[in-house]
Design an enzyme around this catalytic site. Structure first.
Site, PDB file in Angstrom:
ATOM      1  N   TYR A 190      -1.519  -0.116  11.225  1.00  0.00           N
ATOM      2  CA  TYR A 190      -1.746  -0.844   9.963  1.00  0.00           C
ATOM      3  C   TYR A 190      -0.574  -0.612   9.009  1.00  0.00           C
ATOM      4  O   TYR A 190       0.036  -1.566   8.494  1.00  0.00           O
ATOM      5  CB  TYR A 190      -3.054  -0.389   9.297  1.00  0.00           C
TER       6      TYR A 190
ATOM      7  N   LYS B  22       2.327  -3.232   7.464  1.00  0.00           N
ATOM      8  CA  LYS B  22       2.528  -3.466   6.026  1.00  0.00           C
ATOM      9  C   LYS B  22       3.984  -3.125   5.633  1.00  0.00           C
ATOM     10  O   LYS B  22       4.579  -3.804   4.799  1.00  0.00           O
ATOM     11  CB  LYS B  22       1.555  -2.629   5.194  1.00  0.00           C
TER      12      LYS B  22
ATOM     13  N   THR C 219       0.820  -1.216   0.000  1.00  0.00           N
ATOM     14  CA  THR C 219       0.000   0.000   0.000  1.00  0.00           C
ATOM     15  C   THR C 219       0.854   1.267   0.000  1.00  0.00           C
ATOM     16  O   THR C 219       1.984   1.269   0.511  1.00  0.00           O
ATOM     17  CB  THR C 219      -0.903  -0.018   1.256  1.00  0.00           C
ATOM     18  N   ASP C 220       0.266   2.350  -0.493  1.00  0.00           N
ATOM     19  CA  ASP C 220       0.949   3.658  -0.432  1.00  0.00           C
ATOM     20  C   ASP C 220       1.149   4.122   1.008  1.00  0.00           C
ATOM     21  O   ASP C 220       1.997   4.970   1.293  1.00  0.00           O
ATOM     22  CB  ASP C 220       0.187   4.720  -1.243  1.00  0.00           C
ATOM     23  N   GLU C 221       0.365   3.536   1.936  1.00  0.00           N
ATOM     24  CA  GLU C 221       0.419   4.031   3.317  1.00  0.00           C
ATOM     25  C   GLU C 221       1.769   3.755   3.993  1.00  0.00           C
ATOM     26  O   GLU C 221       2.079   4.350   5.021  1.00  0.00           O
ATOM     27  CB  GLU C 221      -0.732   3.441   4.137  1.00  0.00           C
TER      28      GLU C 221
HETATM   29  P1  NAD Z   1     -10.055  -6.748   2.950  1.00  0.00           P
HETATM   30  O1  NAD Z   1      -9.992  -6.422   4.401  1.00  0.00           O
HETATM   31  O2  NAD Z   1     -11.299  -6.478   2.185  1.00  0.00           O
HETATM   32  O3  NAD Z   1      -9.737  -8.305   2.755  1.00  0.00           O
HETATM   33  C1  NAD Z   1      -8.711  -8.974   3.478  1.00  0.00           C
HETATM   34  C2  NAD Z   1      -8.938 -10.475   3.333  1.00  0.00           C
HETATM   35  O4  NAD Z   1      -7.883 -11.145   4.033  1.00  0.00           O
HETATM   36  C3  NAD Z   1     -10.258 -10.956   3.961  1.00  0.00           C
HETATM   37  O5  NAD Z   1     -10.896 -11.850   3.084  1.00  0.00           O
HETATM   38  C4  NAD Z   1      -9.813 -11.657   5.232  1.00  0.00           C
HETATM   39  O6  NAD Z   1     -10.667 -12.721   5.622  1.00  0.00           O
HETATM   40  C5  NAD Z   1      -8.440 -12.192   4.805  1.00  0.00           C
HETATM   41  N1  NAD Z   1      -7.551 -12.453   5.942  1.00  0.00           N
HETATM   42  C6  NAD Z   1      -7.306 -11.641   7.003  1.00  0.00           C
HETATM   43  N2  NAD Z   1      -6.432 -12.234   7.844  1.00  0.00           N
HETATM   44  C7  NAD Z   1      -6.104 -13.430   7.283  1.00  0.00           C
HETATM   45  C8  NAD Z   1      -5.215 -14.473   7.660  1.00  0.00           C
HETATM   46  N3  NAD Z   1      -4.500 -14.420   8.782  1.00  0.00           N
HETATM   47  N4  NAD Z   1      -5.107 -15.552   6.845  1.00  0.00           N
HETATM   48  C9  NAD Z   1      -5.853 -15.641   5.704  1.00  0.00           C
HETATM   49  N5  NAD Z   1      -6.694 -14.689   5.305  1.00  0.00           N
HETATM   50  C10 NAD Z   1      -6.816 -13.583   6.078  1.00  0.00           C
HETATM   51  O7  NAD Z   1      -8.805  -6.022   2.306  1.00  0.00           O
HETATM   52  P2  NAD Z   1      -8.615  -5.372   0.861  1.00  0.00           P
HETATM   53  O8  NAD Z   1      -9.045  -3.968   0.908  1.00  0.00           O
HETATM   54  O9  NAD Z   1      -9.148  -6.283  -0.168  1.00  0.00           O
HETATM   55  O10 NAD Z   1      -7.027  -5.362   0.759  1.00  0.00           O
HETATM   56  C11 NAD Z   1      -6.325  -6.488   0.247  1.00  0.00           C
HETATM   57  C12 NAD Z   1      -4.833  -6.205   0.293  1.00  0.00           C
HETATM   58  O11 NAD Z   1      -4.545  -5.046  -0.489  1.00  0.00           O
HETATM   59  C13 NAD Z   1      -4.306  -5.914   1.683  1.00  0.00           C
HETATM   60  O12 NAD Z   1      -3.056  -6.540   1.818  1.00  0.00           O
HETATM   61  C14 NAD Z   1      -4.167  -4.401   1.733  1.00  0.00           C
HETATM   62  O13 NAD Z   1      -3.134  -4.010   2.598  1.00  0.00           O
HETATM   63  C15 NAD Z   1      -3.822  -4.110   0.283  1.00  0.00           C
HETATM   64  N6  NAD Z   1      -4.223  -2.760  -0.188  1.00  0.00           N
HETATM   65  C16 NAD Z   1      -5.528  -2.351  -0.044  1.00  0.00           C
HETATM   66  C17 NAD Z   1      -5.898  -1.107  -0.541  1.00  0.00           C
HETATM   67  C18 NAD Z   1      -7.324  -0.614  -0.456  1.00  0.00           C
HETATM   68  O14 NAD Z   1      -7.602   0.529  -0.835  1.00  0.00           O
HETATM   69  N7  NAD Z   1      -8.274  -1.426   0.013  1.00  0.00           N
HETATM   70  C19 NAD Z   1      -4.944  -0.286  -1.165  1.00  0.00           C
HETATM   71  C20 NAD Z   1      -3.634  -0.760  -1.301  1.00  0.00           C
HETATM   72  C21 NAD Z   1      -3.290  -2.005  -0.820  1.00  0.00           C
HETATM   73  P1  TYD Z   2     -10.351   4.614   4.584  1.00  0.00           P
HETATM   74  O1  TYD Z   2     -11.391   4.134   3.614  1.00  0.00           O
HETATM   75  O2  TYD Z   2     -10.389   4.065   5.977  1.00  0.00           O
HETATM   76  O3  TYD Z   2      -8.930   4.395   3.918  1.00  0.00           O
HETATM   77  P2  TYD Z   2      -7.442   4.880   4.418  1.00  0.00           P
HETATM   78  O4  TYD Z   2      -7.502   5.520   5.730  1.00  0.00           O
HETATM   79  O5  TYD Z   2      -6.737   3.582   4.465  1.00  0.00           O
HETATM   80  O6  TYD Z   2      -6.975   5.805   3.376  1.00  0.00           O
HETATM   81  O7  TYD Z   2     -10.466   6.181   4.687  1.00  0.00           O
HETATM   82  C1  TYD Z   2     -10.251   7.027   3.573  1.00  0.00           C
HETATM   83  C2  TYD Z   2     -10.241   8.461   4.071  1.00  0.00           C
HETATM   84  O8  TYD Z   2     -11.537   8.777   4.591  1.00  0.00           O
HETATM   85  C3  TYD Z   2      -9.285   8.691   5.237  1.00  0.00           C
HETATM   86  O9  TYD Z   2      -8.740  10.005   5.108  1.00  0.00           O
HETATM   87  C4  TYD Z   2     -10.155   8.609   6.462  1.00  0.00           C
HETATM   88  C5  TYD Z   2     -11.476   9.163   5.967  1.00  0.00           C
HETATM   89  N1  TYD Z   2     -12.684   8.608   6.605  1.00  0.00           N
HETATM   90  C6  TYD Z   2     -13.672   9.483   7.089  1.00  0.00           C
HETATM   91  O10 TYD Z   2     -13.537  10.715   7.017  1.00  0.00           O
HETATM   92  N2  TYD Z   2     -14.798   8.932   7.646  1.00  0.00           N
HETATM   93  C7  TYD Z   2     -14.999   7.598   7.749  1.00  0.00           C
HETATM   94  O11 TYD Z   2     -16.041   7.156   8.303  1.00  0.00           O
HETATM   95  C8  TYD Z   2     -13.982   6.721   7.245  1.00  0.00           C
HETATM   96  C9  TYD Z   2     -14.116   5.217   7.343  1.00  0.00           C
HETATM   97  C10 TYD Z   2     -12.842   7.288   6.673  1.00  0.00           C
END
Ligand code: NAD
Ligand code: TYD
Length: 334
Positions: A148, A152, A124-126
């Site tokens: 988090y 990562k 992730t970018d985070e």
């Molecule tokens: P999500 O929370 O929707 O899904 C995570 C999945 O992992 C779930 O199905 C959960 O059951 C499974 N899981 C959790 N712990 C586990 C374990 N110990 N063993 C096996 N499975 C397990 O997450 P997402 O948003 O789909 O993100 C997926 C990946 O992409 C993550 O690694 C996250 O860091 C990365 N990512 C997400 C975003 C975003 O915007 N959502 C952006 C950049 C990177």
């Molecule tokens: P989020 O979807 O949790 O992603 P991330 O923090 O990983 O970028 O949140 C996106 C942005 O929205 C972040 O700046 C936090 C803000 N946010 C709110 O303002 N209200 C909310 O209820 C949530 C979940 C997030």
């Protein structure tokens, strides 16, 4: 192509499995998922009987399970499995350490022992932290601010170490904020759509001026596929669509699409350690692998709103279950 996908019943992982099955007629995919609160087999209901797809319930930190699985011979691992919500990591970082760090290391070790040909770490970018001006490149230092993001970043460093020490062919992708179908409805965009639909207030943290760089999930999936096919082992690729939005601006846009009043915005206490701005330079993946995003933010937002409005039973079931109690607890502490 024989793939082990971890975390495939979550948001991005389930989109990725759909994408790979449609792109690679001869692939074979095993989806290993613990089915935490975020894992949902409904996300893959339509392909559950596809003979190319298998589901295994389990934890990526379970060494015996991982070794047994890898004994079956996989050419690629794509590691999506993670605890992924910053707000939850603020309440309790422990599962983030267990899954994101220990789980990743267990997978890396298994991949090393069973000589897996490619390991894609979905990061992730985070991990870079917050940036006031300009954009992060792959060379920017890691400076994570939430538990988090720190977990990562630790996983990324372990990936790097396995490449340097054992020449395990690891590729790290670092993507910006995704939007699209199947995202768990406590993340900003699905939360806002589902609240707005019910004419309920939408909680905006702090002044709402925090900036995120948004990408449609299908564009992320294409980038991951390219990283598998053509990525160079040991490399890191940023993935972003150069679509920065302030949270408040995004929510206004969403309310306009839905024909809902802007008065639904409700400012609430800020998230502790809230990163002000994320912005990624994705020039490397464009140059090296020819990737570029297909979807504009406007198209992605409209498609996402449409999906949630057409899949009300999917999110209603989640919002009326155990998660509802957790959500109330999470926000009552602010
Ligand atoms: P999500 O929370 O929707 O899904 C995570 C999945 O992992 C779930 O199905 C959960 O059951 C499974 N899981 C959790 N712990 C586990 C374990 N110990 N063993 C096996 N499975 C397990 O997450 P997402 O948003 O789909 O993100 C997926 C990946 O992409 C993550 O690694 C996250 O860091 C990365 N990512 C997400 C975003 C975003 O915007 N959502 C952006 C950049 C990177
Ligand atoms: P989020 O979807 O949790 O992603 P991330 O923090 O990983 O970028 O949140 C996106 C942005 O929205 C972040 O700046 C936090 C803000 N946010 C709110 O303002 N209200 C909310 O209820 C949530 C979940 C997030």
């Amino acid at each position: 192509m024989k793939l082990l996908v971890t975390g495939g019943a979550g948001f991005i992982g389930s989109n990725f499995i759909h994408y790979i099955l449609s792109e690679h007629p001869n692939c074979e995919i095993t989806n290993l998922d613990k089915l935490t609160y975020a894992g949902n087999l409904e996300n893959l209901r339509d392909i559950e009987n596809d003979p190319r797809y298998h589901f295994v319930i389990g934890d990526i930190a379970d060494r015996e399970l991982i070794n047994n699985l890898l004994h079956g011979g996989y050419d690629t691992i794509v590691n999506f499995a993670a605890e992924s919500h910053v707000d939850r990591s603020i309440l309790d970082a422990t599962p983030f350490i267990e899954t994101n760090i220990k789980g990743t290391q267990t997978l890396l070790e298994g991949a090393r022992q069973y000589r897996v040909g490619r390991f894609i770490q979905v990061s992730t970018d985070e991990v870079y932290g917050s940036i006031q001006n300009g954009k992060f490149t792959e060379k920017s230092p890691l400076s994570p601010n939430s538990p988090y993001a720190a977990s990562k970043a630790a996983a990324d460093l372990l990936c790097h170490a396995y490449w340097k020490t054992y020449q395990l062919p690891v590729i790290i992708t670092r993507c910006s904020n995704n939007l699209g179908p199947f995202q768990f409805p406590e993340k900003l965009i699905p939360l806002a759509i589902t609240k707005a639909w019910e004419n309920k207030p939408i909680p905006i943290y702090g002044d709402g001026l925090n900036v995120r760089d948004w990408i449609y999930v299908a564009d992320h999936c294409r980038a991951l596929n390219l990283a598998i096919q053509r990525g160079k082992p040991g490399e890191i690729y940023n993935v972003a669509a150069n679509q920065e939005k302030m949270n408040l601006e995004l929510i206004h846009q969403l309310l306009d699409i839905m024909g809902k009043p802007r008065s639904l915005v409700s400012f609430v206490a800020d998230r502790p350690g809230h990163d002000r701005r994320y912005a990624l330079d994705a020039g490397k993946i464009t140059q090296a692998l020819g990737w570029k995003p297909f979807y504009s933010f406007e198209q992605a937002l409209a498609a996402t709103v449409d999906w949630y409005l057409n899949h009300e039973p999917w999110w209603r079931k989640i919002k009326s279950g155990e998660y509802a109690k957790y959500y109330d607890k999470m926000y009552s502490q602010r």
